[in-house]
Design a protein around this motif. Structure first.
Motif, PDB file in Angstrom:
ATOM      1  N   THR A  82     -11.079   4.039   1.149  1.00  0.00           N
ATOM      2  CA  THR A  82     -10.709   3.628   2.514  1.00  0.00           C
ATOM      3  C   THR A  82     -10.223   2.178   2.506  1.00  0.00           C
ATOM      4  O   THR A  82      -9.192   1.852   3.104  1.00  0.00           O
ATOM      5  CB  THR A  82     -11.935   3.726   3.464  1.00  0.00           C
ATOM      6  N   SER A  84      -5.292  -1.123  -6.016  1.00  0.00           N
ATOM      7  CA  SER A  84      -6.241  -1.734  -5.067  1.00  0.00           C
ATOM      8  C   SER A  84      -7.517  -0.888  -4.975  1.00  0.00           C
ATOM      9  O   SER A  84      -8.622  -1.440  -4.882  1.00  0.00           O
ATOM     10  CB  SER A  84      -5.600  -1.968  -3.697  1.00  0.00           C
ATOM     11  N   PRO A 132       0.802  -1.235   0.000  1.00  0.00           N
ATOM     12  CA  PRO A 132       0.000   0.000   0.000  1.00  0.00           C
ATOM     13  C   PRO A 132       0.835   1.287   0.000  1.00  0.00           C
ATOM     14  O   PRO A 132       0.891   2.019   0.981  1.00  0.00           O
ATOM     15  CB  PRO A 132      -0.883  -0.118   1.249  1.00  0.00           C
ATOM     16  N   THR A 133       1.497   1.560  -1.088  1.00  0.00           N
ATOM     17  CA  THR A 133       2.217   2.820  -1.332  1.00  0.00           C
ATOM     18  C   THR A 133       1.330   3.646  -2.284  1.00  0.00           C
ATOM     19  O   THR A 133       0.348   3.119  -2.820  1.00  0.00           O
ATOM     20  CB  THR A 133       3.556   2.562  -2.030  1.00  0.00           C
ATOM     21  N   LYS A 160      -2.711  -6.164   2.907  1.00  0.00           N
ATOM     22  CA  LYS A 160      -2.377  -5.953   4.319  1.00  0.00           C
ATOM     23  C   LYS A 160      -0.896  -6.158   4.519  1.00  0.00           C
ATOM     24  O   LYS A 160      -0.314  -7.117   4.000  1.00  0.00           O
ATOM     25  CB  LYS A 160      -3.129  -6.970   5.191  1.00  0.00           C
ATOM     26  N   ARG A 161      -0.268  -5.224   5.245  1.00  0.00           N
ATOM     27  CA  ARG A 161       1.154  -5.393   5.575  1.00  0.00           C
ATOM     28  C   ARG A 161       1.292  -6.517   6.592  1.00  0.00           C
ATOM     29  O   ARG A 161       0.436  -6.665   7.463  1.00  0.00           O
ATOM     30  CB  ARG A 161       1.713  -4.099   6.153  1.00  0.00           C
ATOM     31  N   VAL A 203      -1.605   1.633  -4.163  1.00  0.00           N
ATOM     32  CA  VAL A 203      -3.036   1.755  -3.833  1.00  0.00           C
ATOM     33  C   VAL A 203      -3.882   2.232  -5.008  1.00  0.00           C
ATOM     34  O   VAL A 203      -5.100   2.055  -4.986  1.00  0.00           O
ATOM     35  CB  VAL A 203      -3.280   2.638  -2.577  1.00  0.00           C
ATOM     36  N   ASN A 260      -0.371  11.414   0.098  1.00  0.00           N
ATOM     37  CA  ASN A 260       0.949  11.012   0.588  1.00  0.00           C
ATOM     38  C   ASN A 260       1.872  12.207   0.805  1.00  0.00           C
ATOM     39  O   ASN A 260       2.653  12.258   1.761  1.00  0.00           O
ATOM     40  CB  ASN A 260       1.568  10.064  -0.443  1.00  0.00           C
ATOM     41  N   LEU A 318      -6.781   1.621   0.457  1.00  0.00           N
ATOM     42  CA  LEU A 318      -5.569   2.207   1.056  1.00  0.00           C
ATOM     43  C   LEU A 318      -4.812   1.229   1.958  1.00  0.00           C
ATOM     44  O   LEU A 318      -3.652   1.499   2.297  1.00  0.00           O
ATOM     45  CB  LEU A 318      -5.945   3.466   1.864  1.00  0.00           C
ATOM     46  N   THR A 319      -5.458   0.147   2.361  1.00  0.00           N
ATOM     47  CA  THR A 319      -4.756  -0.800   3.260  1.00  0.00           C
ATOM     48  C   THR A 319      -4.588  -2.188   2.612  1.00  0.00           C
ATOM     49  O   THR A 319      -4.389  -3.177   3.315  1.00  0.00           O
ATOM     50  CB  THR A 319      -5.498  -0.939   4.602  1.00  0.00           C
ATOM     51  N   ILE A 320      -4.680  -2.242   1.286  1.00  0.00           N
ATOM     52  CA  ILE A 320      -4.557  -3.519   0.580  1.00  0.00           C
ATOM     53  C   ILE A 320      -3.330  -3.495  -0.332  1.00  0.00           C
ATOM     54  O   ILE A 320      -3.142  -2.497  -1.046  1.00  0.00           O
ATOM     55  CB  ILE A 320      -5.824  -3.809  -0.256  1.00  0.00           C
TER      56      ILE A 320
END
Ligand SMILES: N[C@@H](CCC(=O)N[C@@H](CS)C(=O)NCC(=O)O)C(=O)O
Length: 234
Positions: free
Chosen positions: A225, A35, A27-28, A232-233, A32, A192, A228-230
């Protein structure tokens, strides 16, 4: 059953659902974009984390799909002609997904080219310039005594924000009333710049009120939303 086993990337990142589009990312701001687009379109996909901590982007399996060792990259089992298609470069992936689904790109030729024009503006301008500003403001470059390189990227980033701000003065989104891949390409980078890169004050972000308004609308979208988190880290 789709067989992706001839693609070496699936040896390191096995496909649990080989009939779904395979996303290799992190997710950079570039990652993103894809994603978010996948979440927006509702296309079924399987995300795989490419960790920079373990230099996954340099592994032979990743390089077999993207010789340029950068995320994001995708492998669509159901590409043109029903054949698998491997793609890298976030702008190319956004265009491919927009054309595949018929979503987030105008159907008329003029609107389509203007959308591509703004995607190119992000790919050739906003991404590289904001990225360099991040390097000189937050990462290794911040300790360089000579501030001329940093100032060059600050000035160029301000100029680009000014162009975007003026364009957005009487528009809800980059292409007017329609939300498109131009927005999906651009706003992760704006977010960012003022977030992770901590350069909001440096570029005078408070002066770019139209950009700020559209950024707010962008991050309020549920697909944004989620995207932005896919992936998952770990
Ligand atoms: N033009 C490329 C740029 C991709 C890019 O710079 N990705 C960064 C993360 S945002 C990366 O993978 N860096 C890893 C590396 O350089 O080793 C795109 O838009 O896909």
């Amino acid at each position: 059953m789709t067989d992706l086993s001839s693609f070496p990337i699936t040896k390191k990142w096995p496909a649990q659902h080989p009939d779904r589009l395979q996303l290799y990312s992190l997710p950079t701001p570039n990652g993103v974009k894809v994603s978010i687009m996948l979440e927006e379109t509702g296309l079924p996909y399987e995300p795989h984390l490419v960790s920079f901590e373990t230099n996954d982007q340099m592994s032979p399996e990743f390089l077999s799909l993207n010789p340029n060792n950068k995320i994001p990259a995708v492998l669509d089992p159901n590409g043109p002609g029903g054949k698998p298609l491997a793609l890298f470069e976030s702008g190319a992936i956004l265009l491919y997904l927009a054309e595949k689904t018929g979503k987030f790109i105008p159907q008329d030729a003029a609107g389509r080219y203007q959308t591509i024009q703004w995607v190119m503006f992000q790919m050739g301008g906003i991404g590289p310039m904001f990225g360099q500003l991040g390097f000189f403001n937050k990462f290794a470059g911040k300790d360089y005594e000579d501030k001329r390189p940093r100032n060059r990227y600050v000035n160029e980033s301000k100029r680009l924000l000014g162009v975007l701000d003026k364009h957005l003065a009487d528009r809800a989104w980059i292409m007017g009333d329609s939300y498109t891949i131009a927005d999906i390409a651009t706003f992760p980078w704006v977010r960012n710049l003022i977030g992770f890169y901590e350069a909001g004050e440096l570029v005078g972000f408070k002066d770019f009120k139209n950009v700020a308004r559209v950024l707010e609308a962008f991050v309020a979208r549920p697909a944004v939303t989620a995207g932005l988190t896919i992936p998952k880290r770990g």
